[in-house]
Design a protein around this motif. Structure first.
Motif, mmCIF file in Angstrom:
data_model
loop_
_atom_site.group_PDB
_atom_site.id
_atom_site.type_symbol
_atom_site.label_atom_id
_atom_site.label_comp_id
_atom_site.label_asym_id
_atom_site.label_seq_id
_atom_site.Cartn_x
_atom_site.Cartn_y
_atom_site.Cartn_z
ATOM 1 N N LYS A 1 -23.357 77.860 79.513
ATOM 2 C CA LYS A 1 -23.594 76.536 80.286
ATOM 3 C C LYS A 1 -24.727 76.781 81.230
ATOM 4 O O LYS A 1 -25.239 75.769 81.455
ATOM 5 C CB LYS A 1 -22.184 76.120 80.983
ATOM 6 C CG LYS A 1 -22.370 74.903 81.758
ATOM 7 C CD LYS A 1 -21.193 74.721 82.564
ATOM 8 C CE LYS A 1 -20.985 73.310 83.340
ATOM 9 N NZ LYS A 1 -19.770 73.114 83.918
ATOM 10 N N TYR A 2 -25.143 77.768 81.881
ATOM 11 C CA TYR A 2 -26.249 78.232 82.881
ATOM 12 C C TYR A 2 -27.240 79.076 82.403
ATOM 13 O O TYR A 2 -27.687 79.954 82.737
ATOM 14 C CB TYR A 2 -25.544 78.677 84.041
ATOM 15 C CG TYR A 2 -24.266 77.957 84.484
ATOM 16 C CD1 TYR A 2 -24.667 76.774 85.186
ATOM 17 C CD2 TYR A 2 -22.907 78.321 84.498
ATOM 18 C CE1 TYR A 2 -23.443 75.988 85.962
ATOM 19 C CE2 TYR A 2 -21.734 77.631 84.726
ATOM 20 C CZ TYR A 2 -22.274 76.318 85.581
ATOM 21 O OH TYR A 2 -21.219 75.626 86.101
ATOM 22 N N ASP B 1 -25.767 72.815 89.834
ATOM 23 C CA ASP B 1 -24.381 72.894 89.215
ATOM 24 C C ASP B 1 -23.687 74.104 89.273
ATOM 25 O O ASP B 1 -22.600 74.028 89.729
ATOM 26 C CB ASP B 1 -24.405 72.327 87.735
ATOM 27 C CG ASP B 1 -24.655 70.650 87.683
ATOM 28 O OD1 ASP B 1 -24.822 70.127 88.533
ATOM 29 O OD2 ASP B 1 -25.192 70.430 86.296
ATOM 30 N N LEU B 2 -24.462 75.215 89.270
ATOM 31 C CA LEU B 2 -23.611 76.567 89.335
ATOM 32 C C LEU B 2 -23.289 76.613 91.084
ATOM 33 O O LEU B 2 -22.326 77.162 91.304
ATOM 34 C CB LEU B 2 -24.726 77.607 88.857
ATOM 35 C CG LEU B 2 -24.034 79.098 88.952
ATOM 36 C CD1 LEU B 2 -22.985 79.192 88.143
ATOM 37 C CD2 LEU B 2 -25.326 79.993 88.675
ATOM 38 N N GLN C 1 -28.989 73.082 86.229
ATOM 39 C CA GLN C 1 -28.146 74.120 86.223
ATOM 40 C C GLN C 1 -27.804 74.934 87.351
ATOM 41 O O GLN C 1 -26.833 75.603 87.671
ATOM 42 C CB GLN C 1 -28.505 75.055 84.769
ATOM 43 C CG GLN C 1 -28.342 74.276 83.445
ATOM 44 C CD GLN C 1 -28.813 75.150 82.346
ATOM 45 O OE1 GLN C 1 -29.032 76.317 82.658
ATOM 46 N NE2 GLN C 1 -28.854 74.687 81.167
ATOM 47 N N LEU C 2 -29.222 75.175 87.871
ATOM 48 C CA LEU C 2 -28.895 75.956 89.224
ATOM 49 C C LEU C 2 -28.028 75.271 90.463
ATOM 50 O O LEU C 2 -27.272 76.085 90.879
ATOM 51 C CB LEU C 2 -30.421 76.228 89.982
ATOM 52 C CG LEU C 2 -30.488 77.025 91.139
ATOM 53 C CD1 LEU C 2 -29.528 78.597 90.916
ATOM 54 C CD2 LEU C 2 -31.918 77.160 91.607
ATOM 55 N N VAL D 1 -30.293 79.757 84.182
ATOM 56 C CA VAL D 1 -30.366 80.043 85.524
ATOM 57 C C VAL D 1 -30.640 81.691 85.584
ATOM 58 O O VAL D 1 -29.613 82.301 84.810
ATOM 59 C CB VAL D 1 -29.071 79.853 86.304
ATOM 60 C CG1 VAL D 1 -29.065 80.281 87.677
ATOM 61 C CG2 VAL D 1 -28.801 78.213 86.319
ATOM 62 N N TYR E 1 -23.274 85.110 80.489
ATOM 63 C CA TYR E 1 -24.293 85.552 80.354
ATOM 64 C C TYR E 1 -25.206 85.832 79.318
ATOM 65 O O TYR E 1 -24.651 86.829 78.583
ATOM 66 C CB TYR E 1 -24.581 86.426 81.750
ATOM 67 C CG TYR E 1 -26.154 86.850 81.979
ATOM 68 C CD1 TYR E 1 -26.742 85.836 82.608
ATOM 69 C CD2 TYR E 1 -26.673 88.074 81.521
ATOM 70 C CE1 TYR E 1 -28.201 86.348 82.919
ATOM 71 C CE2 TYR E 1 -27.719 88.493 81.802
ATOM 72 C CZ TYR E 1 -28.534 87.342 82.250
ATOM 73 O OH TYR E 1 -29.841 87.709 82.973
ATOM 74 N N TYR F 1 -20.251 81.730 84.519
ATOM 75 C CA TYR F 1 -21.773 82.389 84.342
ATOM 76 C C TYR F 1 -21.816 83.673 84.162
ATOM 77 O O TYR F 1 -22.466 84.341 83.218
ATOM 78 C CB TYR F 1 -22.351 82.215 85.837
ATOM 79 C CG TYR F 1 -23.806 82.665 85.808
ATOM 80 C CD1 TYR F 1 -24.829 82.126 85.317
ATOM 81 C CD2 TYR F 1 -23.962 83.879 86.410
ATOM 82 C CE1 TYR F 1 -26.216 82.510 85.532
ATOM 83 C CE2 TYR F 1 -25.348 84.675 86.393
ATOM 84 C CZ TYR F 1 -26.452 84.012 85.973
ATOM 85 O OH TYR F 1 -27.682 84.391 86.078
#
Length: 783
Positions: free
Chosen positions: A729-730, A709-710, A706-707, A733, A723, A719
């Motif tokens: 999706k993240y 991809d972000l 995830q990190l 992270v 959040y 994000y």
């Protein structure tokens, strides 16, 4: 004449009468005269009375003068006649005195002769009455000279009670009585000398008496006194064979000697003789006290163990022989002279002795580290107890002592088996046993059954290493060694069974568990060896039931009654296996760290290489080959190892990205890390170890994925928008990680000289600053 004159005259007459009447004491009369002041008048009256009396005397003399003269004449005539008679009387008296003197001499001679005759007769009579006394006294002297004290004592009694009373009026009888008192003391002293000699000899012969008594007891109870010293040495031999070659010793613990009893070895007559002598001498109590006091001293000497008694069995044997000899002698004296030694006295001595015996044996046996010697000590203590029990002594403390010695014996065995297990571990190659023709021998050593293995062609390959059958055999040997001590202790089968199980549990939970724990922590062990050890523990755990059956066969106890002391082997091997599994995980991590130390990322890389890093490819190849060796392990172990490996790789890659040592990261380097993560994900998706649910291994790289991809997709709007939501999706992270990597990307951009000339780069920089500011705000709000 007036009245006063008459009264004075009458008073003077009265005083004169008093003077005339009283001859010796005139004081009151004269005082009365002088008190009246009439001395002159009374003197005149007195003078007148004197003249009157003188006239009376003259008249009387004149009247009898002629008769007086005639009387004088007659007296003169009579005087002459008296003188003549006096002369004749003197002559007669002289004659009579001479005759009487002659008669007196003759009478004295006659009296002397008759007295001599009477004295001679009396002397003969008295000598005749004294002869028996003198003969008895001479006989007494002769008996004392010949040291015949018992007849001398009888003669002494006759002298004192029969002969001497008949001559008690003679002075020499007093001297004889005094001399007899000295003779009595001489007899007493001589008998005490004999007793002291007896005590010295009995001290010398007591060990021999005890040896004979113990040998007789062994023969009566059919106790084998031979020592099998090689049993323990064979039992601790780490061989796979189940055969035991028992060596029989032909030498007996006791030398062959004549069948003699205590009274045959020692002459007890001085004891009885001395007892009788002191009884006659009215000193029986003194003698009894002396005898008991001296024997108690000898008991204390016998109870003192020899120096270094713990080193050899001979020291214990000598110690026990002396004690048994002492009490056998006392028992014989009690049966033959009950007044001298009684049961109460012996019980008191034994109660004191048995505590000291137990303490001495307990102390010296605690120094012993030889199981074979301890078996001999056990047999000797049992024989010692049986011998004294036959004489009526309580040996309960010795039975308790055997229990303590048995516990120490078990500790000694466990110390020996520590070295046995360590030798087995050191000799093992930690590879599965592969046999070409010795399949049956392994099966006999370790009752493992597998139909597939039996059907397989030679060479056959067992799943365990040689450690398993050797350890199993040594546990059985240990049980047999423990049984060696419990035998002949008059214990019930169930009690022996419980004891063996308790000691086996101690061996498993302390000795074997400790040795295995030390083994699996050896830094020299490889990962494959740890895996094999873990596999071995599975089969050692299965042997727990076989060991219980083995104990039940040895003791004959019912297995249904043995639930109180079940063997704890399963729990022990399970704990060791868990520990081994942890060591496998740690070893796997250390090996992976060795590969990851080869990581040489170029954090300023402009373009990725297009394939995963070589060190990571080598690591994955290593993991694939390693997990193939996990096939004989339980499924969860392989799964945990695989999951641990994936998580460890993800942690290392994440730590590389977040490391303070890496100041800047280019986008090309980030893409190269992404390629490596993709390779890891492919490895995880290939299911290197079966049994995982879908996505379980891939979840290990989820934080990293995830990190990356972000950062690579630059999807910050999604994000920030999602959040904190579960559907984000993240979701994995954290703002802090994102800030750390973004700052390193910004630092890499600063190093590009011409980046400020491009509008797109300037916009990206502004966007990055905006994202960093929002991340910091998000971090603060979260805090």
């Amino acid at each position: 004449m007036d009245e006063s004159s008459k009264e004075g005259k009458g008073r003077h007459d009265l005083l004169l009468q008093e003077i005339e009447a009283i001859d010796d004491y005139w004081g009151p009369t004269f005082r009365a005269i002088f008190d009246t002041d009439e001395c002159d008048a009374f003197a005149e009256k007195l003078e007148s009375r004197i003249r009157s009396h003188d006239r009376d005397i003259e008249k009387l003399c004149s009247a009898h003068h002629q008769g007086f003269i005639e009387s004088i004449r007659d007296l003169l005539e009579l005087k002459g006649l008296a003188n003549r008679i006096h002369g004749e009387v003197q002559t007669i008296d002289s004659d009579i005195c001479h005759s009487v003197t002659q008669l007196k001499l003759k009478g004295q001679e006659l009296a002397d002769a008759r007295r001599i005759e009477r004295n001679m007769k009396t002397t003969i009579e008295m000598l005749q009455s004294c002869l028996p006394v003198l003969r008895a006294y001479i006989k007494l002297q002769q008996q004392m000279k010949e040291k015949r004290y018992y007849p001398a004592l009888k003669t002494l009694e006759q002298l004192e009670h029969i002969h001497l009373p008949s001559i008690s009026h003679y002075r020499f009888s007093e001297h004889m009585k005094k001399s007899l008192a000295k003779v009595r003391e001489s007899i007493k002293e001589a008998s005490m000398i004999d007793l002291k000699d007896f005590l010295e000899s009995i001290r010398k012969y007591s060990p021999k008496i005890g040896e004979v008594a113990m040998r007789h007891t062994a023969e009566q109870l059919n106790i084998d006194t031979s020592a099998n010293s090689s049993v323990i040495k064979r039992l601790i031999s780490p061989t796979m064979s189940g055969e035991f070659d028992y060596e029989a010793q032909s030498e007996s613990e006791y030398s062959v000697e004549e069948d003699l009893s205590a009274q045959d070895l020692v002459d007890f007559s001085p004891v009885y003789r001395c007892l009788h002598i002191h009884t006659v001498l009215d000193a029986k109590e003194t003698y009894e006290n002396y005898y008991r006091k001296q024997r108690k001293k000898q008991a204390r000497l016998a109870l003192q163990p020899p120096t270094n008694m713990h080193e050899t069995i001979e020291g214990y044997r000598q110690y026990f022989h002396g004690i048994v000899g002492f009490f056998v002698v006392e028992d014989h004296v009690m049966n033959t002279a009950s007044t001298l030694v009684n049961r109460s006295y012996l019980d008191d001595v034994w109660n004191i002795a048995v505590s000291k015996i137990a303490s001495s044996v307990r102390t010296h046996s605690s120094y012993c580290t030889d199981p074979a010697l301890m078996l001999k000590i056990k047999n000797l203590v049992m024989l010692f107890s049986s011998t004294l029990r036959t004489y009526g002594y309580s040996v309960s403390q010795l039975v308790e002592l055997l229990q303590e010695i048995r516990d120490h014996y078990n500790e000694v065995l466990m110390q020996r088996w520590v070295h046995v297990f360590r030798d087995i571990f050191d000799e093992d190659n930690y590879h599965p046993i592969q046999v070409s023709a010795d399949y049956q021998r392994v099966i006999e050593s370790f009752p493992y059954r597998d139909s597939n293995l039996e059907a397989a062609p030679f060479p056959k390959r067992f799943p365990f290493s040689s450690l398993v059958p050797k350890v199993y055999r040594q546990i059985r040997n240990y049980i047999q060694a423990c049984l060696q001590f419990s035998q002949d202790l008059n214990l019930a089968d169930q009690e022996i069974d419980d004891t063996l199980r308790r000691y086996t549990n101690l061996l498993l939970t302390r000795t074997l568990s400790g040795c295995l724990s030390t083994l699996i922590r050896k830094p020299s062990l490889s990962l494959l060896q740890l895996i094999q050890i873990s596999i071995n523990t599975n089969y050692l755990e299965e042997s727990n039931g076989w060991l219980e059956e083995f104990i039940a066969q040895l003791t004959g106890a019912s297995r249904e009654l043995s639930h109180i002391a079940r063997l704890q082997g399963r729990a022990v091997f399970r704990d060791v296996r868990d520990d081994a599994e942890q060591q496998i995980y740690e070893a796997l991590k250390r090996k992976m760290d060795e590969f990851m130390e080869l990581a040489n990322y170029d954090w300023q890389l402009n373009e990725p290489s297009g394939h995963a890093s070589s060190f990571l490819m080598d690591l994955i190849a290593f993991l694939q080959s390693t997990f193939q060796a996990f096939t004989n392990l339980k499924e969860h172990v392989a799964q945990n190892a695989c999951l641990t490996a994936c998580r460890h790789i993800a942690e290392i890659l994440m730590d590389l990205l977040l490391s303070d040592d890496v100041k800047s990261i280019s986008m090309g380097a980030l893409q190269q890390v992404n390629l490596d993560v993709i390779q890891c994900e492919q490895f995880a998706a290939s299911e290197p170890v079966p049994g995982f649910e879908d996505g379980t291994l891939l979840s290990s790289f989820l934080d990293l994925r995830q990190l990356l991809d972000l950062l690579l997709s630059w999807d910050w709007s999604a994000y920030f928008h999602d959040y904190g939501q579960e559907t984000s999706k993240y979701l994995r992270v954290s703002p802090q990680r994102a800030i750390t990597v973004l700052e390193k990307l910004r630092e890499a951009d600063k190093r590009t000289v011409f980046s400020v000339l491009k509008k797109s780069e300037r916009d990206k920089k502004k966007l990055m600053e905006t994202v960093l500011r929002q991340l910091r705000q998000l971090l603060q709000s979260s805090a």
